[in-house]
Design a protein around this motif. Structure first.
Motif, mmCIF file in Angstrom:
data_model
loop_
_atom_site.group_PDB
_atom_site.id
_atom_site.type_symbol
_atom_site.label_atom_id
_atom_site.label_comp_id
_atom_site.label_asym_id
_atom_site.label_seq_id
_atom_site.Cartn_x
_atom_site.Cartn_y
_atom_site.Cartn_z
ATOM 1 N N VAL A 165 13.798 3.325 4.732
ATOM 2 C CA VAL A 165 14.660 3.408 5.911
ATOM 3 C C VAL A 165 14.080 4.410 6.905
ATOM 4 O O VAL A 165 13.952 4.124 8.102
ATOM 5 C CB VAL A 165 16.111 3.791 5.513
ATOM 6 C CG1 VAL A 165 16.941 4.156 6.740
ATOM 7 C CG2 VAL A 165 16.752 2.657 4.742
ATOM 8 N N VAL A 166 13.707 5.579 6.431
ATOM 9 C CA VAL A 166 13.113 6.603 7.300
ATOM 10 C C VAL A 166 11.796 6.098 7.884
ATOM 11 O O VAL A 166 11.539 6.258 9.089
ATOM 12 C CB VAL A 166 12.904 7.928 6.524
ATOM 13 C CG1 VAL A 166 12.119 8.932 7.356
ATOM 14 C CG2 VAL A 166 14.238 8.505 6.097
ATOM 15 N N TYR A 167 10.981 5.477 7.069
ATOM 16 C CA TYR A 167 9.702 4.933 7.534
ATOM 17 C C TYR A 167 9.928 3.945 8.678
ATOM 18 O O TYR A 167 9.277 4.023 9.720
ATOM 19 C CB TYR A 167 8.974 4.248 6.369
ATOM 20 C CG TYR A 167 7.716 3.517 6.756
ATOM 21 C CD1 TYR A 167 6.502 4.192 6.851
ATOM 22 C CD2 TYR A 167 7.733 2.150 7.045
ATOM 23 C CE1 TYR A 167 5.342 3.527 7.220
ATOM 24 C CE2 TYR A 167 6.582 1.482 7.416
ATOM 25 C CZ TYR A 167 5.387 2.170 7.494
ATOM 26 O OH TYR A 167 4.244 1.503 7.862
ATOM 27 N N TYR B 270 0.797 -1.219 0.000
ATOM 28 C CA TYR B 270 0.000 0.000 0.000
ATOM 29 C C TYR B 270 0.832 1.272 0.000
ATOM 30 O O TYR B 270 0.312 2.347 -0.209
ATOM 31 C CB TYR B 270 -1.008 0.016 1.148
ATOM 32 C CG TYR B 270 -0.417 -0.232 2.521
ATOM 33 C CD1 TYR B 270 0.040 0.804 3.298
ATOM 34 C CD2 TYR B 270 -0.315 -1.518 3.028
ATOM 35 C CE1 TYR B 270 0.588 0.582 4.542
ATOM 36 C CE2 TYR B 270 0.224 -1.750 4.275
ATOM 37 C CZ TYR B 270 0.672 -0.694 5.029
ATOM 38 O OH TYR B 270 1.209 -0.936 6.258
ATOM 39 N N LEU B 271 2.138 1.171 0.245
ATOM 40 C CA LEU B 271 3.028 2.324 0.160
ATOM 41 C C LEU B 271 4.121 2.032 -0.854
ATOM 42 O O LEU B 271 4.794 1.010 -0.765
ATOM 43 C CB LEU B 271 3.681 2.618 1.512
ATOM 44 C CG LEU B 271 2.827 3.216 2.610
ATOM 45 C CD1 LEU B 271 3.660 3.399 3.879
ATOM 46 C CD2 LEU B 271 2.227 4.536 2.197
ATOM 47 N N LYS B 272 4.287 2.921 -1.784
ATOM 48 C CA LYS B 272 5.350 2.779 -2.772
ATOM 49 C C LYS B 272 6.485 3.714 -2.354
ATOM 50 O O LYS B 272 6.473 4.904 -2.635
ATOM 51 C CB LYS B 272 4.848 3.148 -4.175
ATOM 52 C CG LYS B 272 3.623 2.392 -4.615
ATOM 53 C CD LYS B 272 3.897 0.919 -4.739
ATOM 54 C CE LYS B 272 2.661 0.199 -5.238
ATOM 55 N NZ LYS B 272 2.605 -1.169 -4.888
ATOM 56 N N LEU B 273 7.472 3.156 -1.620
ATOM 57 C CA LEU B 273 8.567 3.947 -1.090
ATOM 58 C C LEU B 273 9.874 3.596 -1.788
ATOM 59 O O LEU B 273 10.103 2.443 -2.150
ATOM 60 C CB LEU B 273 8.733 3.689 0.419
ATOM 61 C CG LEU B 273 7.526 3.960 1.312
ATOM 62 C CD1 LEU B 273 7.854 3.584 2.745
ATOM 63 C CD2 LEU B 273 7.088 5.399 1.219
ATOM 64 N N THR B 274 10.716 4.602 -1.912
ATOM 65 C CA THR B 274 12.072 4.336 -2.378
ATOM 66 C C THR B 274 12.832 3.672 -1.232
ATOM 67 O O THR B 274 12.354 3.636 -0.086
ATOM 68 C CB THR B 274 12.784 5.648 -2.765
ATOM 69 O OG1 THR B 274 12.946 6.444 -1.584
ATOM 70 C CG2 THR B 274 12.009 6.421 -3.827
#
Length: 106
Positions: free
Chosen positions: A13-15, A4-8
């Motif tokens: 890492v921050v998440y 549900y989240l498209k993160l780099t």
């Protein structure tokens, strides 16, 4: 998370770092809300699919039939999608939905 989240990679890492700072009770609450949203989205997708299928088979639907389909639970939508292959007319779909409502009341 990836569903549900498209993160780099850097955002992930921050998440994950931020996630570690949340209290366990709040983390559980956030996950519960996220899962509920996911389930609602999946149910909406199922409703859209069976509505498109029944429209393709029978043409435009009466508003009541469309509304009734959108009120079904995820499990009911799965069963309706299977039963759709047996429907000969829109009246068959309406009868199936009426039976489903009656069985829910019992």
């Amino acid at each position: 998370m990836n569903s549900y989240l498209k993160l780099t990679a850097a955002e992930a890492v921050v998440y994950n770092q931020e996630l570690q700072t949340i209290e366990p009770e709040m983390k559980d609450f956030i996950m519960q809300v996220t899962n509920e949203w996911t389930e609602m989205g999946e149910a909406k997708g199922r409703a859209n699919m069976v509505t498109r299928q029944i429209r393709r088979r029978f043409g435009e639907l009466p508003a009541e039939l469309d509304d009734a389909i959108r009120q079904l639970t995820s499990d009911q939508l799965d069963h309706f999608g299977e039963a759709l292959f047996d429907f000969k007319t829109p009246a068959d779909a309406q009868a199936w939905l009426a039976q489903c409502v009656r069985s829910d009341r019992q």
